[in-house]
Design a protein around this motif. Sequence first.
Motif, mmCIF file in Angstrom:
data_model
loop_
_atom_site.group_PDB
_atom_site.id
_atom_site.type_symbol
_atom_site.label_atom_id
_atom_site.label_comp_id
_atom_site.label_asym_id
_atom_site.label_seq_id
_atom_site.Cartn_x
_atom_site.Cartn_y
_atom_site.Cartn_z
ATOM 1 N N THR A 55 -1.058 -13.116 64.180
ATOM 2 C CA THR A 55 -0.720 -12.337 62.986
ATOM 3 C C THR A 55 -0.287 -10.922 63.354
ATOM 4 O O THR A 55 0.646 -10.359 62.782
ATOM 5 N N LEU B 257 0.377 -18.829 57.691
ATOM 6 C CA LEU B 257 -0.368 -17.586 57.913
ATOM 7 C C LEU B 257 -1.855 -17.837 58.071
ATOM 8 O O LEU B 257 -2.540 -17.129 58.813
ATOM 9 N N SER C 120 3.317 -9.247 62.715
ATOM 10 C CA SER C 120 3.464 -7.964 62.017
ATOM 11 C C SER C 120 4.303 -6.982 62.835
ATOM 12 O O SER C 120 5.154 -6.264 62.294
#
Length: 286
Positions: free
Chosen positions: A89, A81, A93
């Motif tokens: 990211t 991450l 998501s």
Amino acid sequence: MEEKLQRVTLWLKKIYGNRPVPQYEVNARTIDILYELVECNEARDRDVSLLIEDMKQKATEYEAEANYLQGLLTESLGLSLSSLSSEGTSYLSVLVNSAMTLETKDTSLASFFSAINDMTSELYATESKNREMELELSNLRKKLTAAVMLEKQLEDDLKKTEELLEVEKAKADSRSQNLKFLKDKSEDLKIRIKAAEEQLAATGLDQSLTHESLVSLSEKLAGLREEIVPLKKKLESYLDLTPNPSLAQVKIEEVKRELNALEAEFSKQIDMLTLEMPEPSKLQFS
């Protein structure tokens, strides 16, 4: 009851802790009510405890799975991450949110396609059901409109009927008043006729000239007139006969005698009425 009272006392002390327990009337009813509350409260506490344990277990499983996936990404692809860009990211998501929204078991392409197909089928079924409901709603609106129009028509018919009833009632009242007036007038005329007949009788008038007698004589005269008509027709038919003059003359004479007798009787009745009728100036009416 002692066992229930002991359990209730322990539960109240547990609930209030260091605070004093409020005073209450100790009897069978209050103990039973409090005992039921104790059982409900303890059952709820057990359910809450089980729910907390389940959530803790699921959280542990999710954490272990997340650690596994994170280790897999780190070992296989060298990704973490912290090494992902903001765009990566964001994509990750979106992927996670999509998987959660579609309720897939994993983030594989097959799982996404299967979930999308299922949602598409559900969408088509929902749209079809919506169309059916819209059609049913349209039919209900039409029926409602027809019912409203029928109700309006019935209200108008009822109003017209009430108006007609009012008119008929007024006519009936008028007829009733007229009938009462005629009855009263008839009674008055009967009284006046009776008084006139009594006054005429007091002046020496023959009873044959009363209203009833005159009506009876009039009926008799009408009967005599009706009897004369066929005799005249019969006489006219005999006058046209020529084959046997002597026999015809006999029949003619017989019919003439009958006709003369009836005419004499008729004239006699007329003369009796004329002779027995007193002079109008001698009658006094009140």
